[in-house]
Design an enzyme around this catalytic site. Structure first.
Site, PDB file in Angstrom:
ATOM      1  N   ASP A 143     -48.835  14.023 109.389  1.00  0.00           N
ATOM      2  CA  ASP A 143     -47.576  14.672 109.724  1.00  0.00           C
ATOM      3  C   ASP A 143     -46.517  13.576 109.771  1.00  0.00           C
ATOM      4  O   ASP A 143     -46.352  12.903 110.781  1.00  0.00           O
ATOM      5  CB  ASP A 143     -47.683  15.390 111.069  1.00  0.00           C
ATOM      6  CG  ASP A 143     -46.369  16.058 111.461  1.00  0.00           C
ATOM      7  OD1 ASP A 143     -45.418  15.998 110.653  1.00  0.00           O
ATOM      8  OD2 ASP A 143     -46.292  16.617 112.565  1.00  0.00           O
ATOM      9  N   ARG A 164     -43.572   9.459 114.416  1.00  0.00           N
ATOM     10  CA  ARG A 164     -44.656  10.169 113.718  1.00  0.00           C
ATOM     11  C   ARG A 164     -45.341   9.273 112.687  1.00  0.00           C
ATOM     12  O   ARG A 164     -46.553   9.375 112.491  1.00  0.00           O
ATOM     13  CB  ARG A 164     -44.120  11.424 113.031  1.00  0.00           C
ATOM     14  CG  ARG A 164     -43.796  12.506 114.029  1.00  0.00           C
ATOM     15  CD  ARG A 164     -43.919  13.886 113.407  1.00  0.00           C
ATOM     16  NE  ARG A 164     -43.821  14.899 114.433  1.00  0.00           N
ATOM     17  CZ  ARG A 164     -42.979  15.945 114.376  1.00  0.00           C
ATOM     18  NH1 ARG A 164     -42.207  16.107 113.333  1.00  0.00           N
ATOM     19  NH2 ARG A 164     -42.948  16.819 115.358  1.00  0.00           N
ATOM     20  N   ARG A 188     -37.920  21.923 105.638  1.00  0.00           N
ATOM     21  CA  ARG A 188     -38.223  23.239 105.077  1.00  0.00           C
ATOM     22  C   ARG A 188     -37.561  23.433 103.721  1.00  0.00           C
ATOM     23  O   ARG A 188     -36.560  24.135 103.597  1.00  0.00           O
ATOM     24  CB  ARG A 188     -37.731  24.337 106.037  1.00  0.00           C
ATOM     25  CG  ARG A 188     -38.484  24.362 107.347  1.00  0.00           C
ATOM     26  CD  ARG A 188     -37.777  25.217 108.370  1.00  0.00           C
ATOM     27  NE  ARG A 188     -38.382  25.025 109.671  1.00  0.00           N
ATOM     28  CZ  ARG A 188     -39.291  25.837 110.193  1.00  0.00           C
ATOM     29  NH1 ARG A 188     -39.658  26.901 109.550  1.00  0.00           N
ATOM     30  NH2 ARG A 188     -39.801  25.580 111.386  1.00  0.00           N
ATOM     31  N   ARG A 212     -50.840  26.069 111.385  1.00  0.00           N
ATOM     32  CA  ARG A 212     -50.457  26.770 110.159  1.00  0.00           C
ATOM     33  C   ARG A 212     -51.603  26.703 109.154  1.00  0.00           C
ATOM     34  O   ARG A 212     -52.115  25.618 108.889  1.00  0.00           O
ATOM     35  CB  ARG A 212     -49.238  26.094 109.535  1.00  0.00           C
ATOM     36  CG  ARG A 212     -48.088  25.923 110.500  1.00  0.00           C
ATOM     37  CD  ARG A 212     -47.177  27.130 110.480  1.00  0.00           C
ATOM     38  NE  ARG A 212     -46.074  26.971 111.389  1.00  0.00           N
ATOM     39  CZ  ARG A 212     -45.854  27.778 112.436  1.00  0.00           C
ATOM     40  NH1 ARG A 212     -46.677  28.767 112.699  1.00  0.00           N
ATOM     41  NH2 ARG A 212     -44.808  27.596 113.206  1.00  0.00           N
ATOM     42  N   LYS A 253     -37.961  30.466 128.317  1.00  0.00           N
ATOM     43  CA  LYS A 253     -38.318  31.875 128.291  1.00  0.00           C
ATOM     44  C   LYS A 253     -39.731  32.192 128.758  1.00  0.00           C
ATOM     45  O   LYS A 253     -40.682  31.507 128.390  1.00  0.00           O
ATOM     46  CB  LYS A 253     -38.194  32.391 126.858  1.00  0.00           C
ATOM     47  CG  LYS A 253     -36.775  32.475 126.355  1.00  0.00           C
ATOM     48  CD  LYS A 253     -36.830  33.223 125.047  1.00  0.00           C
ATOM     49  CE  LYS A 253     -35.540  33.172 124.283  1.00  0.00           C
ATOM     50  NZ  LYS A 253     -35.834  33.350 122.857  1.00  0.00           N
ATOM     51  N   GLY A 265     -28.731  28.952 137.948  1.00  0.00           N
ATOM     52  CA  GLY A 265     -29.636  27.841 138.275  1.00  0.00           C
ATOM     53  C   GLY A 265     -29.925  27.038 137.025  1.00  0.00           C
ATOM     54  O   GLY A 265     -30.356  27.585 136.009  1.00  0.00           O
ATOM     55  N   GLY A 313     -42.754  20.593 122.600  1.00  0.00           N
ATOM     56  CA  GLY A 313     -41.812  19.674 121.978  1.00  0.00           C
ATOM     57  C   GLY A 313     -40.793  19.117 122.942  1.00  0.00           C
ATOM     58  O   GLY A 313     -40.593  17.901 123.015  1.00  0.00           O
ATOM     59  N   SER A 336     -40.827  19.160 126.293  1.00  0.00           N
ATOM     60  CA  SER A 336     -41.449  18.426 127.401  1.00  0.00           C
ATOM     61  C   SER A 336     -41.801  17.017 126.946  1.00  0.00           C
ATOM     62  O   SER A 336     -41.587  16.042 127.673  1.00  0.00           O
ATOM     63  CB  SER A 336     -42.712  19.137 127.884  1.00  0.00           C
ATOM     64  OG  SER A 336     -42.499  20.522 127.936  1.00  0.00           O
ATOM     65  N   GLY A 350     -45.513  23.389 118.777  1.00  0.00           N
ATOM     66  CA  GLY A 350     -46.110  24.709 118.601  1.00  0.00           C
ATOM     67  C   GLY A 350     -47.626  24.664 118.583  1.00  0.00           C
ATOM     68  O   GLY A 350     -48.296  25.540 119.139  1.00  0.00           O
ATOM     69  N   TRP A 353     -85.849  -0.776 129.726  1.00  0.00           N
ATOM     70  CA  TRP A 353     -86.034  -1.808 130.754  1.00  0.00           C
ATOM     71  C   TRP A 353     -87.269  -2.680 130.527  1.00  0.00           C
ATOM     72  O   TRP A 353     -87.486  -3.640 131.257  1.00  0.00           O
ATOM     73  CB  TRP A 353     -86.127  -1.153 132.145  1.00  0.00           C
ATOM     74  CG  TRP A 353     -84.827  -0.658 132.660  1.00  0.00           C
ATOM     75  CD1 TRP A 353     -83.601  -0.771 132.061  1.00  0.00           C
ATOM     76  CD2 TRP A 353     -84.608   0.045 133.892  1.00  0.00           C
ATOM     77  NE1 TRP A 353     -82.637  -0.192 132.849  1.00  0.00           N
ATOM     78  CE2 TRP A 353     -83.225   0.317 133.978  1.00  0.00           C
ATOM     79  CE3 TRP A 353     -85.436   0.472 134.929  1.00  0.00           C
ATOM     80  CZ2 TRP A 353     -82.663   0.994 135.061  1.00  0.00           C
ATOM     81  CZ3 TRP A 353     -84.890   1.148 136.006  1.00  0.00           C
ATOM     82  CH2 TRP A 353     -83.502   1.404 136.061  1.00  0.00           C
TER      83      TRP A 353
HETATM   84  P1  ADP Z   1     -41.253  23.066 125.285  1.00  0.00           P
HETATM   85  O1  ADP Z   1     -40.591  22.718 123.979  1.00  0.00           O
HETATM   86  O2  ADP Z   1     -41.652  21.849 126.064  1.00  0.00           O
HETATM   87  O3  ADP Z   1     -42.348  24.051 125.107  1.00  0.00           O
HETATM   88  P2  ADP Z   1     -39.284  25.097 125.827  1.00  0.00           P
HETATM   89  O4  ADP Z   1     -38.856  25.046 124.404  1.00  0.00           O
HETATM   90  O5  ADP Z   1     -40.015  26.292 126.278  1.00  0.00           O
HETATM   91  O6  ADP Z   1     -40.130  23.778 126.188  1.00  0.00           O
HETATM   92  O7  ADP Z   1     -38.016  24.977 126.779  1.00  0.00           O
HETATM   93  C1  ADP Z   1     -37.151  23.891 126.733  1.00  0.00           C
HETATM   94  C2  ADP Z   1     -35.719  24.292 127.000  1.00  0.00           C
HETATM   95  O8  ADP Z   1     -35.605  25.023 128.191  1.00  0.00           O
HETATM   96  C3  ADP Z   1     -34.845  23.083 127.159  1.00  0.00           C
HETATM   97  O9  ADP Z   1     -33.934  23.022 126.091  1.00  0.00           O
HETATM   98  C4  ADP Z   1     -34.141  23.287 128.483  1.00  0.00           C
HETATM   99  O10 ADP Z   1     -32.783  22.942 128.464  1.00  0.00           O
HETATM  100  C5  ADP Z   1     -34.319  24.759 128.710  1.00  0.00           C
HETATM  101  N1  ADP Z   1     -34.207  25.078 130.156  1.00  0.00           N
HETATM  102  C6  ADP Z   1     -34.952  24.622 131.162  1.00  0.00           C
HETATM  103  N2  ADP Z   1     -34.519  25.097 132.351  1.00  0.00           N
HETATM  104  C7  ADP Z   1     -33.463  25.884 132.095  1.00  0.00           C
HETATM  105  C8  ADP Z   1     -32.576  26.653 132.901  1.00  0.00           C
HETATM  106  N3  ADP Z   1     -32.703  26.688 134.224  1.00  0.00           N
HETATM  107  N4  ADP Z   1     -31.624  27.335 132.283  1.00  0.00           N
HETATM  108  C9  ADP Z   1     -31.483  27.298 130.954  1.00  0.00           C
HETATM  109  N5  ADP Z   1     -32.283  26.592 130.139  1.00  0.00           N
HETATM  110  C10 ADP Z   1     -33.266  25.887 130.693  1.00  0.00           C
HETATM  111 MG    MG Z   2     -39.190  23.775 122.719  1.00  0.00          MG
END
Ligand code: ADP
Ligand code: MG
Length: 640
Positions: A20, A35, A61, A150, A196, A291, A349, A351, A372, A402
């Protein structure tokens, strides 16, 4: 356990390596070559072993069309620079230019194919295209963990036609991510965050069945807070996930998982770094605020939980860490994990990017290179690019012999010390002890997985054989493996291939694994008869033993001329003979049976030479003499 590049012999062979190398670029210039550097250990190892490498990667892509902006040209240049040797780039993927470079490859040289996604067949996993790629190599090394979720022609399709093994990067990823799913050390804490709930729902559900504690932070936490009846203002919320969040809360409770949500949050009016912020109770976020990070109380509680854990898996930031004013919660988790003495695994990604931003990558057991892919792996899915890698037929077996050393007291001391430094690894470990020490060693090793064996046995069940010990007697004290035909017994006690064969048959009958020793003397080696001698031993010692039993045997090759004489066999010489032994076994039985029989090397294996010896493809462990007498020396060999 998957086969790796250590299990294949690549000298003079063409090897197709899927890496990769999809690095970020700006105006055609590489902005981060992480990478490429991550792919180096595999490439360097294969070059060092004399392989002829056809390297392959995608970039961006291009949607199945040639796009000069997505050429691997800068990658080839960077590879050339980092390896200190020329890596020419083919002008095409499966065309004339690629074949021209292929035909020029010498042992220890590499070339790079052009962006494999220039062909629409790649992402369609077209079998004809995969077959054409396969024509470049005799082995397929899969090292592109980042695209292993993939099923493409160069990540999975090609494996239909070639022996498929993992590169080091892939090995590392699946080993450590695997540790998050199986045989975990507890307490086990998972930290989920990110934007999400809907992205992570499968992950959360899979984790609930495994962890002791589940921390939820980041943007997704507010959906949970809403489910609990809190006011979340303008914070991120997925209305259609609120019921699901309630469900997860119930499931966690039912499974006895400690579900931990933030108690406070850093809230601001706008989604901007310079928007003034305040720390508020997470259940009472003002109407016009959102928040954007967890608060200091939550940080403290989460860090405390992490510090008490033996396994920690993290996916998803705690806040909008891209903005300096809202990175504190994410940094706090990263730091707590860095300080944690247990296994720490980071997937995802963003994190991973956060950990890199804080400079803490080296403090983690694993920061996955696949966003992913790591997510899907942790969800418990089977990844096509991982499934296609062949399973190892043989687990290494390291046995310490031994001989006639150690009193019962000394044996006790050894095992007690050894147990404090021994962790069950992906190898089998055996202690082959004098008869009188068997009961105490058996007792002290109980539940550790360490095998205890005997050094010899008689071929009769019972009778007038003064001084002998029989297979049923060994069974009675719980012995399930035994050295047979050791060179010292052949030399001093008149052991012949005939008696060895009788003992082998008896051992199998009682479910005792024989560790059959074979090897040639100095005169035999100097007369050029080494291979002939060992071949005859194998044929005679395995005579009349059926294939299903033979498959469970262990053979130990002892170059008698190199034991205690100051002469040494090189790792290559050792492997050459072990390879020859496997060939004879394949002739006696069949390839499949021979592939299952483990062949140990028994020529003065010490911590200093064990790494080189044990990395040989046909050597599946060691029969260790002198170096097995001290726990700290023996453990070093086991750890390799
Ligand atoms: P990963 O790539 O590690 O799996 P995600 O893609 O699920 O993580 O989420 C990362 C994104 O979530 C970051 O861009 C971060 O800014 C956003 N994020 C974290 N906390 C909040 C928050 N409280 N409100 C809006 N966005 C958030
Ligand atoms: Mg992400």
């Amino acid at each position: 356990m998957k086969k790796t590049i250590k299990d294949i012999n690549v000298k003079g062979k063409y090897v197709f390596v899927r890496c990769d190398l999809n690095v970020p670029r700006k105006d055609g210039v590489i902005t981060d070559d992480k990478r490429i550097r991550a792919a180096l250990p595999t490439i360097q190892y294969l070059l060092g072993k004399g392989g002829r490498l056809v390297l392959c990667s995608h970039m961006g892509r291009p949607k199945g069309k040639v796009d000069p902006a997505l050429s691997l040209k800068p990658v080839a240049a960077r590879l050339t620079h980092l390896l200190g040797q020329d890596v020419p780039l083919a002008q095409d993927v499966i065309g004339e230019d690629a074949w021209r470079l292929h035909d020029q490859l010498q042992d220890g040289q590499a070339m790079l194919l052009e962006n494999v996604r220039f062909h629409p067949e790649e992402e369609k996993n077209d079998p004809e295209f995969a077959k054409k790629l396969a024509e470049f190599g005799e082995f397929f090394v899969m090292d592109a963990f980042g695209v292993s979720h993939r099923a493409h022609a160069s990540t999975a399709g090609i494996s239909e036609y070639l022996t498929t093994v993992a590169g080091f990067l892939m090995e590392d990823e699946i080993k450590h991510l695997g540790e998050a799913l199986e045989n975990v050390d507890r307490p086990y804490t998972a930290i989920m965050g990110g934007s999400k709930v809907s992205d992570k729902i499968l992950l959360i559900e899979n984790m609930i069945s495994k962890v002791d504690a589940l921390i939820i932070g980041g943007g997704m936490a507010y959906t949970f807070i809403k489910a609990l009846g809190g006011s979340i203002g303008k914070s991120l919320c997925e209305e259609d996930m609120v019921d699901l969040a309630k469900d997860i809360i119930k499931k966690a409770e039912a499974a006895g998982v400690k579900l931990m949500l933030p108690v406070d949050t850093v809230a601001a009016k706008e989604f901007a770094n310079d928007s003034p912020s305040e720390v508020v109770d997470i259940m009472k976020i003002p109407e016009d605020e959102m928040g954007l990070d967890i608060g200091p109380k939550s940080e403290k509680i989460f860090a405390e939980q992490i510090s008490h854990s033996k396994t920690v898996v993290w996916n998803g930031p705690m806040g909008v860490f891209e903005m300096p004013n809202f990175e504190s919660g994410t940094r706090c988790i990263a730091e707590a994990m860095a300080e944690c003495s247990g296994k720490t695994i980071v997937g995802g990604g963003d994190s991973g990017a956060a950990v890199a931003q804080f400079g803490l990558e080296d403090k983690m057991l694993l920061v996955s290179t696949g966003g992913g892919a790591s997510l899907e792996f942790l969800e418990g899915k089977q990844l096509p690019g991982v499934v296609c890698i062949e399973e190892k037929e043989r687990i290494p077996f390291i046995a310490g012999n031994w001989k006639m050393y150690k009193t019962i007291e000394e044996a006790k001391k050894f095992v007690e010390e050894f147990k404090t430094i021994y962790r069950k690894e992906e190898v089998e470990v055996g202690l082959i002890v004098p008869y009188l020490q068997i009961p105490i060693v058996k007792e002290l090793t109980e539940g550790t997985g360490i095998r205890v064996g005997a050094q010899n046995m008689h071929y009769e069940d019972y009778g007038a054989f003064t001084g002998e010990i029989s297979a049923p007697m060994l069974k009675e004290v719980g012995i399930d493996c035994c050295i047979i035909g050791h060179s010292e017994r052949r030399q001093y006690f008149g052991e012949t291939d005939e008696t060895v064969n009788k003992k082998m048959k008896k051992a199998f009958r009682y479910g005792i694994t024989p560790i059959l020793c074979v090897g040639e003397s100095l005169e035999e080696r100097e007369a050029g008869k080494a291979f002939e001698v060992v071949e005859k031993q194998i044929q005679a010692d395995f005579a009349w033993i059926p294939a299903d039993q033979a498959a469970t045997a262990v053979v130990a090759y002892e170059p008698i001329w190199a034991i205690g004489t100051g002469k040494t066999a090189t790792a290559e010489q050792a492997n050459e003979m072990c390879e020859a032994i496997r060939k004879v076994l394949a002739e006696c039985y069949d390839e499949g049976t021979a592939a299952k029989i483990r062949i140990q090397y028994g020529g003065s294996v010490k911590p200093a030479n064990s790494e080189e010896i044990l990395s040989q493809p046909d050597i599946d462990g060691a029969l260790v003499g002198g170096a097995s007498l001290k726990p700290e020396e023996f453990i070093q060999i086991v750890k390799i």
